[in-house]
Design a protein around this motif. Structure first.
Motif, PDB file in Angstrom:
ATOM      1  N   GLU A  80       0.825  -1.209   0.000  1.00  0.00           N
ATOM      2  CA  GLU A  80       0.000   0.000   0.000  1.00  0.00           C
ATOM      3  C   GLU A  80       0.859   1.260   0.000  1.00  0.00           C
ATOM      4  N   THR A  81       1.959   1.241   0.743  1.00  0.00           N
ATOM      5  CA  THR A  81       2.828   2.426   0.791  1.00  0.00           C
ATOM      6  C   THR A  81       3.432   2.693  -0.587  1.00  0.00           C
ATOM      7  N   ARG A  82       3.790   1.627  -1.302  1.00  0.00           N
ATOM      8  CA  ARG A  82       4.378   1.812  -2.631  1.00  0.00           C
ATOM      9  C   ARG A  82       3.337   2.331  -3.627  1.00  0.00           C
ATOM     10  N   GLU A  83       2.129   1.756  -3.593  1.00  0.00           N
ATOM     11  CA  GLU A  83       1.093   2.134  -4.558  1.00  0.00           C
ATOM     12  C   GLU A  83       0.595   3.555  -4.350  1.00  0.00           C
ATOM     13  N   HIS A  84       0.525   3.995  -3.085  1.00  0.00           N
ATOM     14  CA  HIS A  84      -0.088   5.295  -2.782  1.00  0.00           C
ATOM     15  C   HIS A  84       0.924   6.326  -2.284  1.00  0.00           C
ATOM     16  N   GLN A  85       2.210   6.023  -2.397  1.00  0.00           N
ATOM     17  CA  GLN A  85       3.281   6.933  -1.985  1.00  0.00           C
ATOM     18  C   GLN A  85       3.095   7.394  -0.537  1.00  0.00           C
ATOM     19  N   LEU A  86       2.870   6.427   0.322  1.00  0.00           N
ATOM     20  CA  LEU A  86       2.734   6.699   1.751  1.00  0.00           C
ATOM     21  C   LEU A  86       4.099   6.630   2.415  1.00  0.00           C
ATOM     22  N   CYS A  87       4.141   7.024   3.674  1.00  0.00           N
ATOM     23  CA  CYS A  87       5.412   7.091   4.385  1.00  0.00           C
ATOM     24  C   CYS A  87       5.549   5.923   5.358  1.00  0.00           C
ATOM     25  N   GLY A 106      11.738  10.233  -3.917  1.00  0.00           N
ATOM     26  CA  GLY A 106      10.502  10.599  -4.588  1.00  0.00           C
ATOM     27  C   GLY A 106       9.422   9.541  -4.526  1.00  0.00           C
ATOM     28  N   GLN A 107       9.592   8.540  -3.637  1.00  0.00           N
ATOM     29  CA  GLN A 107       8.610   7.468  -3.507  1.00  0.00           C
ATOM     30  C   GLN A 107       7.616   7.730  -2.376  1.00  0.00           C
ATOM     31  N   CYS A 108       7.846   8.753  -1.607  1.00  0.00           N
ATOM     32  CA  CYS A 108       6.955   9.206  -0.538  1.00  0.00           C
ATOM     33  C   CYS A 108       6.708  10.689  -0.796  1.00  0.00           C
ATOM     34  N   ARG A 109       5.478  11.150  -0.642  1.00  0.00           N
ATOM     35  CA  ARG A 109       5.147  12.534  -0.983  1.00  0.00           C
ATOM     36  C   ARG A 109       5.605  13.533   0.079  1.00  0.00           C
ATOM     37  N   GLY A 110       6.210  13.054   1.149  1.00  0.00           N
ATOM     38  CA  GLY A 110       6.839  13.968   2.092  1.00  0.00           C
ATOM     39  C   GLY A 110       6.008  14.417   3.268  1.00  0.00           C
ATOM     40  N   ALA A 111       5.007  13.628   3.674  1.00  0.00           N
ATOM     41  CA  ALA A 111       4.260  13.988   4.887  1.00  0.00           C
ATOM     42  C   ALA A 111       5.163  13.918   6.118  1.00  0.00           C
ATOM     43  N   CYS A 112       6.239  13.143   6.027  1.00  0.00           N
ATOM     44  CA  CYS A 112       7.166  12.993   7.144  1.00  0.00           C
ATOM     45  C   CYS A 112       8.033  14.231   7.352  1.00  0.00           C
TER      46      CYS A 112
END
Length: 209
Positions: A80-87, A106-112
């Motif tokens: 799920e993290t890979r498909e939806h770019q979660l952290c 660039g695989q996580c949209r940066g909410a972290c």
């Protein structure tokens, strides 16, 4: 052999007996115990999934999936993290602080690290989890599903609560005593048996207890 009033009773009896007797060669049903689910709990700063047994859920709290093993559950959440770019870090799957390694790639949209609002991150998480939401128990409490073998005029009452099979009785006079028994642990295969039966037979007679 033991006579049952129909297919539902036979499947529930088989499931219970396999778990009780642990036959050597029936590995599939023997292994289908409670399983795991992801509880989608808000940790204050946002949603952080917690892996629990289904019976550990509190009330109607949101949750996702029924997995036979902890490994299967972890693999699903990582997918799920890979498909939806979660952290991974915000989901508790990676240690550390600040921007995670996936955000740098660039695989996580940066909410972290503040590049994306946490609420948007959590909205994508919930959208992905919605596909695997466990069906809500459709009654307010325990019920009995009545199964009737017309050919032999034989009825059975399957006593259930929160998808757990408590007992099956041939005489409705036994129902009050059955309701005094503790509810058994959640069983993944019993859940699937009951859900499948109700979908195939929506007019099943149901007695509220």
């Amino acid at each position: 052999y033991r006579a049952t009033a129909g297919e539902l009773g036979a499947l529930l009896l088989e499931s219970a007996e396999v778990k009780r007797l642990q036959p050597l060669y029936n590995r599939q049903l023997r292994r289908q115990r409670g399983g795991f689910t992801w509880a989608l709990r808000d940790a204050g700063s946002g949603i952080c999934p917690q892996l629990l047994a289904p019976e550990q859920l509190v009330g109607g709290e949101p949750h996702a999936g029924l997995f036979r093993t902890r490994r299967q559950a972890m693999e699903w959440l990582r997918q799920e993290t890979r498909e939806h770019q979660l952290c991974l870090r915000l989901l508790g799957l990676e240690a550390g602080s600040g921007a995670c390694f996936a955000a740098q790639l660039g695989q996580c949209r940066g909410a972290c690290c503040g590049r994306e609002p946490r609420v948007e991150h959590d909205a994508r998480l919930l959208a992905g989890c919605a596909r695997l939401r466990v069906a809500a128990w459709p009654w307010s409490g325990a019920v009995a599903l009545v199964e009737h073998d017309a050919r032999h005029d034989f009825r059975q009452w399957h006593v259930l609560d929160q998808w757990c099979h408590i007992a099956t009785v041939d005489d409705p006079a036994e129902l009050p005593a059955v309701l005094q028994r503790p509810r058994p642990a959640f069983s993944l295969d019993a859940y699937q048996i009951l859900l499948g039966h109700l979908r195939r037979h929506p007019n099943t007679e149901v007695v509220a207890l």
